[in-house]
Design an enzyme around this catalytic site. Structure first.
Site, short mmCIF file in Angstrom:
data_model
loop_
_atom_site.label_atom_id
_atom_site.label_comp_id
_atom_site.label_asym_id
_atom_site.label_seq_id
_atom_site.Cartn_x
_atom_site.Cartn_y
_atom_site.Cartn_z
CG ASP A 1 6.57 -8.62 3.91
OD1 ASP A 1 6.80 -9.73 3.37
OD2 ASP A 1 5.42 -8.13 3.97
CB THR B 1 -0.94 0.02 1.24
OG1 THR B 1 -1.69 -1.19 1.25
CG2 THR B 1 -1.89 1.20 1.17
N1 LIG Z 1 -2.99 6.27 5.77
C1 LIG Z 1 -3.25 4.98 5.58
N2 LIG Z 1 -3.24 4.45 4.34
C2 LIG Z 1 -3.49 3.14 4.14
N3 LIG Z 1 -3.74 2.29 5.14
C3 LIG Z 1 -3.77 2.76 6.40
C4 LIG Z 1 -3.52 4.12 6.69
N4 LIG Z 1 -3.56 4.27 8.03
C5 LIG Z 1 -3.86 3.07 8.56
N5 LIG Z 1 -4.01 2.16 7.58
C6 LIG Z 1 -4.35 0.76 7.79
O1 LIG Z 1 -3.17 0.04 7.56
C7 LIG Z 1 -3.41 -1.11 6.76
C8 LIG Z 1 -2.28 -1.21 5.76
O2 LIG Z 1 -1.14 -1.43 6.54
P1 LIG Z 1 0.32 -1.03 6.11
O3 LIG Z 1 0.40 0.42 5.83
O4 LIG Z 1 1.20 -1.61 7.13
O5 LIG Z 1 0.34 -1.84 4.73
P2 LIG Z 1 1.46 -1.88 3.63
O6 LIG Z 1 2.05 -0.55 3.33
O7 LIG Z 1 0.90 -2.63 2.47
O8 LIG Z 1 2.52 -2.68 4.32
P3 LIG Z 1 2.67 -4.21 4.26
O9 LIG Z 1 2.70 -4.63 2.83
O10 LIG Z 1 3.96 -4.33 4.97
O11 LIG Z 1 1.50 -4.79 4.97
C9 LIG Z 1 -4.80 -0.96 6.13
O12 LIG Z 1 -5.57 -2.11 6.37
C10 LIG Z 1 -5.42 0.24 6.85
O13 LIG Z 1 -6.55 -0.14 7.62
C1 LIG Z 2 2.04 -11.75 1.97
C2 LIG Z 2 2.69 -10.43 1.62
C3 LIG Z 2 1.92 -9.75 0.50
C4 LIG Z 2 2.61 -9.56 2.89
O1 LIG Z 2 3.20 -8.32 2.69
C5 LIG Z 2 4.20 -10.64 1.25
O2 LIG Z 2 4.89 -11.21 2.30
C6 LIG Z 2 4.36 -11.52 0.03
O3 LIG Z 2 4.20 -11.06 -1.07
N1 LIG Z 2 4.68 -12.82 0.28
C7 LIG Z 2 4.90 -13.80 -0.74
C8 LIG Z 2 4.22 -15.10 -0.42
C9 LIG Z 2 4.67 -15.77 0.86
O4 LIG Z 2 5.15 -15.12 1.81
O5 LIG Z 2 4.59 -17.03 0.94
K LIG Z 3 1.60 -7.26 5.96
#
Ligand SMILES: Nc1ncnc2c1ncn2[C@@H]1O[C@H](COP(=O)(O)OP(=O)(O)OP(=O)(O)O)[C@@H](O)[C@H]1O
Ligand SMILES: CC(C)(CO)[C@@H](O)C(=O)NCCC(=O)O
Ligand SMILES: [K+]
Length: 244
Positions: free
Chosen positions: A96, A10
């Site tokens: 990650d 995200t």
């Molecule tokens: N500003 C924001 N933008 C997006 N998601 C947010 C925000 N603030 C809180 N969240 C929450 O965080 C979650 C996404 O988590 P995070 O930002 O850790 O995801 P990410 O960047 O995809 O990281 P990862 O891939 O490591 O999970 C969403 O489910 C949402 O509810």
């Molecule tokens: C599951 C996510 C998307 C979580 O960020 C990432 O760890 C990923 O792309 N994993 C690859 C599949 C696995 O971990 O088995």
């Molecule tokens: K995650």
């Protein structure tokens, strides 16, 4: 000083470390990557290393413009990690998840550890007391659940996170909030109960964008730290330096 960067699905999170201390945190979008890193490095000119874990679409090339300013470490499966990877498909394990497992192994020695990362996806990662990484689970994160209900039906609106008043949702909106938010909490509590029933000498670490909300809601008590992935990146890098 070390600049750590976590490229999620995200958004991007980053932190500047002096030893084990975070000097500053940053959150930004993918299209701002170069601009933001440049700014961070202007402010923290003593950064010697940039450490990246990317599960998003951002590749190593995106960081190469900073190559003459500091050392770039784009972590992959080829790096050294402090656990034995027992996943049946170790090369497809998300970087990650590997970094989280490394942080858990190094920070909580000689015990069973479960890391729950509530981000775009929820990931569960289990490392046993003998430092074997066994695997875990992947399920849709909170925002993904709201989006999936809307995207794959004709009648369900796209709602944003709201704490449900009841578990018996008495309107479309309340039913969705109950299903998504209560379902999310019950799932995580259910997994934790299952692990607790099977393992003793056990620590649970909770992180990710939704960790703060969850920490208040789970019936299980856990160690919540929104910065756990960034701190683990810093520790994985130190471990790599010491063991390469
Ligand atoms: N500003 C924001 N933008 C997006 N998601 C947010 C925000 N603030 C809180 N969240 C929450 O965080 C979650 C996404 O988590 P995070 O930002 O850790 O995801 P990410 O960047 O995809 O990281 P990862 O891939 O490591 O999970 C969403 O489910 C949402 O509810
Ligand atoms: C599951 C996510 C998307 C979580 O960020 C990432 O760890 C990923 O792309 N994993 C690859 C599949 C696995 O971990 O088995
Ligand atoms: K995650």
């Amino acid at each position: 000083m070390i600049l750590t960067v976590d490229v999620g699905n995200t958004r991007i999170k980053a932190a500047v470390f002096e030893g084990n201390i975070i000097l500053e945190n940053f959150v930004f979008e993918k299209n701002e990557l170069e601009k933001k890193i440049k700014k961070i490095l202007e402010k923290f000119q003593n950064c010697s290393d940039l450490v990246v874990a990317s599960v998003g679409s951002v590749e190593k090339q995106s960081f190469l413009t900073f190559e003459n300013q500091l050392n770039i470490h784009f972590l992959t499966h080829e790096d050294v990690f402090p656990f034995a990877n027992k996943y049946a498909t170790p090369k497809t394990l998300g970087i990650d998840r590997m970094v989280l497992a490394a942080g858990a192994t190094l920070q909580f020695p000689k015990q069973n550890r479960l890391v729950v990362d509530a981000g775009t996806c929820i990931t569960y990662d289990f490392i046993d007391e003998n430092d074997n990484y066994l695997g875990g689970a992947i399920s849709p994160g909170l925002r993904l659940r709201y989006e999936a209900l809307h995207n794959y039906t004709a009648k369900l609106p796209l709602l944003t996170f709201e704490v449900p008043e009841l578990y018996i949702g008495n309107s479309t909106a309340q039913a969705i909030h109950s299903g998504v938010v209560n379902g999310f909490v019950y799932e995580i509590d259910g997994f934790i109960d299952e692990y607790r029933a099977n393992f003793s000498n056990f620590i649970i670490i909770l992180t990710g964008g939704d960790a703060e909300f969850l920490a208040k809601r789970l019936k299980n008590t856990i160690f919540a730290n929104s910065n756990f992935l960034l701190e683990s990146l810093n520790q994985t890098f130190q471990y790599k330096i010491d063991n390469d």
